[in-house]
Structure formats: structure tokens, C-alpha cells
Design a protein around this motif. Structure first.
Motif, PDB file in Angstrom:
ATOM      1  N   GLU A 152      -9.441  11.335 -15.807  1.00  0.00           N
ATOM      2  CA  GLU A 152      -8.728  10.222 -15.174  1.00  0.00           C
ATOM      3  C   GLU A 152      -9.012  10.134 -13.679  1.00  0.00           C
ATOM      4  N   ASP A 153      -9.851  11.019 -13.163  1.00  0.00           N
ATOM      5  CA  ASP A 153     -10.046  11.120 -11.723  1.00  0.00           C
ATOM      6  C   ASP A 153     -10.598   9.829 -11.123  1.00  0.00           C
ATOM      7  N   ASN A 154     -11.541   9.194 -11.808  1.00  0.00           N
ATOM      8  CA  ASN A 154     -12.156   7.981 -11.275  1.00  0.00           C
ATOM      9  C   ASN A 154     -11.140   6.851 -11.154  1.00  0.00           C
ATOM     10  N   ARG A 155     -10.284   6.697 -12.149  1.00  0.00           N
ATOM     11  CA  ARG A 155      -9.271   5.648 -12.118  1.00  0.00           C
ATOM     12  C   ARG A 155      -8.265   5.902 -11.009  1.00  0.00           C
ATOM     13  N   LEU A 156      -7.863   7.153 -10.871  1.00  0.00           N
ATOM     14  CA  LEU A 156      -6.934   7.532  -9.820  1.00  0.00           C
ATOM     15  C   LEU A 156      -7.532   7.254  -8.444  1.00  0.00           C
ATOM     16  N   GLN A 157      -8.815   7.548  -8.307  1.00  0.00           N
ATOM     17  CA  GLN A 157      -9.491   7.324  -7.029  1.00  0.00           C
ATOM     18  C   GLN A 157      -9.505   5.837  -6.661  1.00  0.00           C
ATOM     19  N   MET A 158      -9.754   4.972  -7.642  1.00  0.00           N
ATOM     20  CA  MET A 158      -9.811   3.542  -7.358  1.00  0.00           C
ATOM     21  C   MET A 158      -8.442   3.022  -6.897  1.00  0.00           C
ATOM     22  N   LEU A 159      -7.374   3.459  -7.558  1.00  0.00           N
ATOM     23  CA  LEU A 159      -6.031   3.025  -7.156  1.00  0.00           C
ATOM     24  C   LEU A 159      -5.676   3.552  -5.771  1.00  0.00           C
ATOM     25  N   THR A 160      -6.084   4.788  -5.472  1.00  0.00           N
ATOM     26  CA  THR A 160      -5.820   5.351  -4.147  1.00  0.00           C
ATOM     27  C   THR A 160      -6.575   4.589  -3.068  1.00  0.00           C
ATOM     28  N   GLU A 161      -7.784   4.162  -3.366  1.00  0.00           N
ATOM     29  CA  GLU A 161      -8.567   3.381  -2.407  1.00  0.00           C
ATOM     30  C   GLU A 161      -7.885   2.045  -2.097  1.00  0.00           C
ATOM     31  N   VAL A 162      -7.324   1.415  -3.116  1.00  0.00           N
ATOM     32  CA  VAL A 162      -6.599   0.161  -2.888  1.00  0.00           C
ATOM     33  C   VAL A 162      -5.413   0.412  -1.959  1.00  0.00           C
ATOM     34  N   ALA A 163      -4.658   1.472  -2.216  1.00  0.00           N
ATOM     35  CA  ALA A 163      -3.523   1.818  -1.360  1.00  0.00           C
ATOM     36  C   ALA A 163      -3.979   2.069   0.073  1.00  0.00           C
ATOM     37  N   SER A 164      -5.110   2.735   0.227  1.00  0.00           N
ATOM     38  CA  SER A 164      -5.639   3.046   1.557  1.00  0.00           C
ATOM     39  C   SER A 164      -6.018   1.788   2.318  1.00  0.00           C
ATOM     40  N   ILE A 165      -6.669   0.844   1.634  1.00  0.00           N
ATOM     41  CA  ILE A 165      -7.068  -0.407   2.275  1.00  0.00           C
ATOM     42  C   ILE A 165      -5.841  -1.202   2.715  1.00  0.00           C
ATOM     43  N   CYS A 166      -4.844  -1.279   1.835  1.00  0.00           N
ATOM     44  CA  CYS A 166      -3.647  -2.070   2.135  1.00  0.00           C
ATOM     45  C   CYS A 166      -2.874  -1.501   3.314  1.00  0.00           C
ATOM     46  N   SER A 167      -2.860  -0.182   3.454  1.00  0.00           N
ATOM     47  CA  SER A 167      -2.063   0.453   4.503  1.00  0.00           C
ATOM     48  C   SER A 167      -2.883   0.758   5.750  1.00  0.00           C
ATOM     49  N   ALA A 168      -3.958   0.010   5.972  1.00  0.00           N
ATOM     50  CA  ALA A 168      -4.750   0.159   7.187  1.00  0.00           C
ATOM     51  C   ALA A 168      -3.869  -0.112   8.407  1.00  0.00           C
ATOM     52  N   THR A 169      -4.132   0.592   9.492  1.00  0.00           N
ATOM     53  CA  THR A 169      -3.317   0.458  10.701  1.00  0.00           C
ATOM     54  C   THR A 169      -3.398  -0.944  11.288  1.00  0.00           C
ATOM     55  N   SER A 170      -4.590  -1.497  11.323  1.00  0.00           N
ATOM     56  CA  SER A 170      -4.777  -2.830  11.892  1.00  0.00           C
ATOM     57  C   SER A 170      -4.570  -3.900  10.827  1.00  0.00           C
TER      58      SER A 170
ATOM     59  N   GLY B 194       0.816  -1.214   0.000  1.00  0.00           N
ATOM     60  CA  GLY B 194       0.000   0.000   0.000  1.00  0.00           C
ATOM     61  C   GLY B 194       0.845   1.256   0.000  1.00  0.00           C
ATOM     62  N   VAL B 195       1.904   1.260   0.800  1.00  0.00           N
ATOM     63  CA  VAL B 195       2.819   2.406   0.847  1.00  0.00           C
ATOM     64  C   VAL B 195       3.513   2.575  -0.504  1.00  0.00           C
ATOM     65  N   LEU B 196       3.933   1.466  -1.091  1.00  0.00           N
ATOM     66  CA  LEU B 196       4.589   1.506  -2.398  1.00  0.00           C
ATOM     67  C   LEU B 196       3.651   2.056  -3.468  1.00  0.00           C
ATOM     68  N   LEU B 197       2.384   1.683  -3.412  1.00  0.00           N
ATOM     69  CA  LEU B 197       1.415   2.174  -4.395  1.00  0.00           C
ATOM     70  C   LEU B 197       1.236   3.681  -4.273  1.00  0.00           C
ATOM     71  N   LEU B 198       1.204   4.188  -3.048  1.00  0.00           N
ATOM     72  CA  LEU B 198       1.122   5.647  -2.866  1.00  0.00           C
ATOM     73  C   LEU B 198       2.378   6.341  -3.395  1.00  0.00           C
ATOM     74  N   GLU B 199       3.520   5.696  -3.225  1.00  0.00           N
ATOM     75  CA  GLU B 199       4.773   6.240  -3.766  1.00  0.00           C
ATOM     76  C   GLU B 199       4.703   6.305  -5.289  1.00  0.00           C
ATOM     77  N   LEU B 200       4.132   5.283  -5.906  1.00  0.00           N
ATOM     78  CA  LEU B 200       3.943   5.270  -7.355  1.00  0.00           C
ATOM     79  C   LEU B 200       3.045   6.414  -7.803  1.00  0.00           C
ATOM     80  N   LEU B 201       1.940   6.606  -7.086  1.00  0.00           N
ATOM     81  CA  LEU B 201       0.927   7.569  -7.510  1.00  0.00           C
ATOM     82  C   LEU B 201       1.354   9.018  -7.300  1.00  0.00           C
TER      83      LEU B 201
END
Length: 633
Positions: A583-601, A546-553
Motif C-alpha cells: 500500500e506504500d505507493n497509494r499512501l505516498q500519493m495521498l501524502t503528496e496531495v496533503a503536502s501540496i495543499c499545505s504549502a506555506t505560500s 491539506g492539514v485535514l488529510l494529514l489528520e486522516l492519514l
């Protein structure tokens, strides 16, 4: 935050995995079939046309259920062409695929998306390449027929993981090396005849049921099952050293390079030190290795190795053992690593020696949390990547544990993992040899030179790289009990076709967890690992992804990522980029994946295979948007 994450995950899971009623899904299956025909039917035997949405369900060889293709049988039609990636592999509801009795050629693409596949018939074609590693992902598979093709290379030991197999036919190919210890209780039909398999046939309850003829025309096979006595073990282990049939080094996919005579070794090492033409630092590194080997050779037999072999392997290593280790086997492995031999992994060709490797010209590529990495160019122009492990960080593991762990890691084979070719250890020195990847690291691609302002990659590149990395991590998690443990952008390399390949995988187990790491590296660590001495887990890998995906984006290093709620994270990612509004919708979907992966718990994070499905779902939705305006007629 927890509710948002849960809702989004459910949205992806049901939308991209089980949806069966939308036009996009219907079109997706039609496009997959038409794409397959484009490459595999060069003689135009399949007359496919699409005038109505459900027409493809009436096409030759196609059977649908609720608008989704569940069966595809096009056998004996003289199809001539190749099985292109991203065609039939998008039919994720497919149960049966039969392409048998045609003239298809080339390698088999990644089949891992076909998670529902039960029967796969690819026999009587001209397919080539190695055994398709993605087949190991198909856990529901009950029938596998690859016979009468041109496949080569080793059969993966992970074939034992396909525990539902009833039919397994691999005959009339050119498979080499040992036969895995197959013991699937339900296996009824089996044939590995007419290959180039070698070594003893493992004595398992399942294999003992089959007639010797089903193993025939493999001159190198031996053992009690086929009534052929095995020769004595290699002379490098001593003339009287014999092991039980199913416990030989050959059955583990390991090749040990023998040592030369003492005089020859000393002569070569002298030439090594005189002829090594690299920077002073690199000369020093390899000279240390040479001196250590010479001292060990000269003092052999006078004293025992001071290295203490008392540490027990962890549970993760024990779980992936495919065979019981006997005292004889352990003793032989100790002899191998104490005498300082280069060990080749998983059937890798023994086309160079340790001395030749050390004579190579070397270029420093970088220093990391595990060790120092070099590019080594051999006299034969073969290029390898050599990692010298830092003894101060990896010295906590005993020689025997290191040996066993690297043997297990060396069996991992996937297009999105950098191939581990060999390893070496002697007193105080450990080297790991990989395939060389020519296009640098993802870190350099994202951040560029220090003087240049980092610019985020195009979202399509982000999507492709994310899918590649997710494939590699999901493979590690699913075929073994291992984890990467140190995922970061500098540990993702770019291959010849700019495919993303994960490297340094499964080495974190060898490091001292108490060692203070670089703050930049800590940013990839999951909270539960960062704040304690707990070992990393598969969910820790998901966090790092998830952190890596945010770095990509964003093009920002993880040390500069703010801690934000999911809604604010979307705004921050958008602010870091200059994409069009479209491109906003596609960007949003990828950001959501990054957010889920980097959940605290860790409990809130999905498994890596689920993350892969999310990314593939985004990719599929993008493909359908691209073709929607023009239609399919």
C-alpha cells in the motif's frame, strides 16, 4: 521544496487529466461503459464484448478520439435500469451524452467529473429526484435537456451560471418554486412548460424573447411575459406591499413563517417554558430566546429597534447577488428579521414553527468557535441540528447583513454539504437549523474516545472521505464567491451512508477575526491568516484541507503535526501507520496531495477543483490496479 511541489503537481495534472495513451486509461473507459451497462441495461440491449484493447471504441453508440470516449449516444434502445454512480461519470473526455427515449429511472448521479461535457440529453425517461446540482459544475455545457421525466423540487438559481447554454429544455416534469432569472444571451431553445413553477417570470432580455406557450401549464406562474397579472403580496407584509415582479421573496427561494396573534403567541411561549424537558443549561438557552421574543412583541410599535444597520455587505456577498435589492425589498427583510420569524431556505418545506422547535427535547452536541450545537427532537420525531451562534463572536455583523448572507448560504445545495434548512434571528439571538447527520463527526471517527489510542483509518476510507470533502469545498468555491473559512475534522459529519458532509460552511464571515481562538483550531489556519488579521480565502480552505488529510492519514490532531519537508513528511506518515508494503505507493500519493495543499505560500497551492482531480486520479489508478490481474475479457 518549491520545485518538488511543482513537479508533483504537474505530474498529477497531466497524468490524471490529459493522459490518453496508457493501457490503464483505455481500460478505464471500457470499464466505465461495462459498469453502466450492468445497471442500466437490465434487458440486455447493448451487446458489449471486449477481446481487444480498442474494441470498446466500436461499440454501439460509442465514438472515440485517440482512444478516449468523447461521444456516447444510446437513445431509443428501451434501456431499462438506473444510472449508477462511478460509471459514465468517469469518461472525463466525454463531449456528448445522450440517453434519451429510454426507460431509465432513479436519480441522476454526480456529473461534475464530466468537465468537458457540452451536450447532455436525458429527456423522455423516468428519472426522478431533484434537479441534479452537479450540472452547475459543467461550465462548458451548451445543451441541456431534462424534459419528460419525473424531476421535482426547486430549480437552482445557479442555472444562471451556465452562461454558454444554447438549448435548455425542462418541460414536462414536476419542478416547483420560482423560475431563476435566466439571461444567457446565447439561449435559443427554451421550454419550462408543464411543471409546477410559481411566482413571477423574471423580466430579463433573454426570457422576454420566448413565447408564452413555453411557460404554459404552470398555474402558479404570472407576470408580463406570459400576460398574466400577479396577485398582491402575502398579507404578512401588509395588503399594500407589492414588489417588482423579479424581486419578490419567492424568487430568492425564501419562505417566511408568519407570526400568530399576540395572545396565541403568549400562550404558546408559556407552554414552551413549562414543558421544555432538557438539561438546565439548554432550558436557559431557549428561555432567553422566548423572553426576548415576548418583550419584542409587547414593545412593538412603542420604540424602534436599537439595532443599528450601518454595516455594508462585503464584496463576497455583493458578488453573488442575483438581483438588485430595492428599498422596498430591504424594508421587508428588516421587518421579517426584527419580528423574529423563522426563515426557511431554498424551498425547504415549512413543516414546523419556531414554537415547535423550542418545545423540542434537546441534547448538547458540542461547543465550537462559532457557537453551541444541539440535537433537537421534535414532537413529530423529526430530528434537526440547531446551532446557537455566540453573540460575543458574531455580534459584529448587523441584522441586515446576517439576513442577506444566510439567504445566499442557504441556496448552496450539494450531497457533500450538510443542508442548511432555516435560520432565525431576534435581538441578541441567532439560530441556524441544519439536517441532522446520524453518524457523528469525522473527529470522533478518527480519534475515538479519549481513553482509546487513536488508530489511523484504512487508506481506502481516507481516500473516500477526502474525495467527499473535496467535492463539497470545490462546489462552494465554484458556484459562489464564498469560502468555508473554518474547515476542521469536527466540521465534517457522516451521513446515513457514512458519506462525508461538510458543515458550518461560510459562517466564518460572521465571526470577529480579532477573537482569540483555541490553539487546536489555529493549527488548521493558513500561515497568511494565522499571522495577521487578513480574512480567509479559497486558498486558505485548500491549506486546511491539506492539514485535514494529514489528520486522516496519521490519526494525529493537527496541533501535533511536525513541520517537515515533503520527503520527511512521507517517512513520518508511514511511521504513524502499519500498512502493508504493497500500500506504500497509494499512501505516498495521498501524502503528496496533503503536502501540496499545505504549502506555506498560497500561490503554490492548487485550486480546490484541481485537488479534487488529483484525488479522483488516485482513485482511478487504484481501480485499475485492482482489475489489472484478471483482465477485461
Amino acid at each position: 521544496m518549491h520545485s518538488l511541489i511543482t513537479l508533483f503537481y504537474l505530474f498529477f495534472y497531466f497524468t490524471f487529466t490529459f493522459s490518453s495513451s496508457t493501457n490503464s486509461t483505455l481500460h478505464q473507459d471500457a470499464v466505465s461503459l461495462l459498469s453502466f451497462k450492468q445497471y442500466a441495461d437490465q434487458n440486455n440491449k447493448l451487446l458489449y464484448t471486449l477481446n481487444e484493447p480498442y474494441d470498446y471504441c466500436e461499440w454501439q453508440g460509442v465514438k472515440c478520439a485517440q482512444g478516449r470516449v468523447v461521444r456516447y449516444v444510446v437513445q431509443g434502445l428501451n434501456l431499462h435500469g438506473f444510472f449508477s454512480p462511478d460509471t459514465l461519470t468517469r469518461l472525463d473526455q466525454l463531449r456528448v451524452m445522450s440517453l434519451r427515449n429510454n426507460s431509465l429511472f432513479g436519480p441522476i448521479p454526480d456529473l461534475s467529473p464530466l468537465v468537458n461535457l457540452k451536450s447532455l440529453f436525458l429527456d423522455h425517461n423516468n428519472f426522478s429526484g431533484s434537479f441534479p446540482p452537479s450540472i452547475i459544475f459543467l461550465h462548458r455545457l451548451i445543451t441541456l435537456s431534462l424534459s419528460h421525466n419525473n424531476f421535482t423540487g426547486l430549480l437552482p438559481v445557479q442555472l444562471t451560471l451556465l452562461d454558454r447554454l444554447i438549448i435548455l429544455r425542462l418541460d414536462s416534469n414536476s419542478f416547483t418554486g420560482p423560475l431563476p432569472s435566466l439571461n444567457q444571451t446565447g439561449l435559443k431553445v427554451f421550454n419550462v412548460s408543464a411543471n409546477n413553477l410559481t411566482g413571477p417570470v423574471p423580466v430579463t432580455e433573454t426570457l422576454s424573447r420566448f413565447k408564452p406557450a413555453l411557460f404554459s401549464e404552470n398555474p402558479g406562474l404570472c407576470g408580463e411575459i406570459i400576460h398574466k397579472q400577479c396577485a398582491h403580496r402575502s398579507r404578512f407584509f401588509g395588503s399594500n406591499a407589492t414588489a417588482p415582479l423579479s424581486q419578490s421573496e419567492e424568487s430568492q427561494g425564501i419562505v417566511v413563517v408568519p407570526s400568530s396573534s399576540k395572545n396565541e403567541k403568549n400562550h404558546k411561549k408559556t407552554g414552551l417554558i413549562l414543558g421544555f424537558t432538557v438539561t438546565v443549561a439548554i432550558i436557559a438557552v431557549f428561555t432567553v430566546i422566548a423572553i426576548a421574543l415576548i418583550k419584542k412583541q409587547n414593545t412593538r410599535g412603542k420604540s424602534k429597534s436599537p439595532e443599528t444597520e450601518t454595516e455594508n455587505p462585503p464584496a463576497a456577498v455583493m458578488e453573488v447577488r442575483t438581483e438588485v435589492q430595492t428599498d422596498t425589498k430591504v424594508k421587508k427583510m428588516e421587518e421579517a428579521h426584527r419580528s423574529g420569524k423563522l426563515v426557511f431556505c431554498c424551498g425547504e418545506v415549512q413543516d414546523y414553527t419556531l414554537e415547535q422547535l423550542m418545545r423540542a427535547s434537546a441534547e448538547l452536541l458540542g461547543r465550537g468557535s462559532v457557537g453551541t450545537t444541539y440535537k433537537a427532537v421534535m414532537d413529530s420525531q423529526l430530528i434537526l441540528t440547531v446551532k446557537r451562534l455566540d453573540a460575543g463572536k458574531t455580534g459584529v455583523t448587523s441584522g441586515e447583513v446576517f439576513q442577506k448572507h444566510m439567504e445566499i448560504v442557504g441556496r448552496l445545495r450539494h450531497p457533500n454539504l450538510v443542508t442548511l434548512k432555516a435560520f432565525f434571528q431576534a435581538k441578541g439571538e441567532r439560530l441556524i437549523i441544519y439536517d441532522y447527520q446520524p453518524n457523528g463527526s469525522l473527529f470522533n471517527l478518527i480519534h475515538g474516545s479519549r481513553s482509546a489510542r487513536a488508530k489511523p483509518l484504512h487508506w481506502t476510507s481516507c481516500l473516500k472521505i477526502a474525495e467527499d470533502v473535496a467535492h463539497g469545498l470545490a462546489y462552494i468555491h465554484q458556484v459562489s464567491s464564498l469560502i468555508h473559512g473554518n474547515l476542521k475534522s469536527s466540521n465534517v459529519l457522516l451521513g446515513g451512508d457514512f458519506e462525508a458532509c461538510v458543515t458550518d460552511y461560510c459562517l466564518a464571515f460572521l465571526t470577529d477575526s480579532s477573537f482569540t481562538e483555541d490553539p487546536d483550531v489555529v493549527a488548521y489556519k493558513a500561515p497568511e491568516v494565522r499571522k495577521s488579521n487578513r480574512r480567509a480565502t479559497s486558498k486558505s480552505d485548500v491549506y486546511a484541507f491539506g492539514v485535514l488529510l494529514l489528520e486522516l492519514l496519521t490519526g494525529k490532531h493537527p496541533s501535533k503535526h511536525p513541520f517537515l519537508a515533503p520527503t520527511d513528511l512521507q517517512d513520518w506518515v508511514r511511521a504513524m501507520r502499519d500498512d502493508d508494503v504493497s500500500e506504500d505507493n497509494r499512501l505516498q500519493m495521498l501524502t503528496e496531495v496533503a503536502s501540496i495543499c499545505s504549502a506555506t505560500s498560497p500561490e503554490q497551492r492548487p485550486a480546490m477543483w484541481q485537488v479534487l482531480k488529483m484525488i479522483q486520479g488516485i482513485k482511478d489508478s487504484v481501480s485499475m490496479e485492482d482489475i489489472a490481474p484478471t483482465g477485461l475479457s
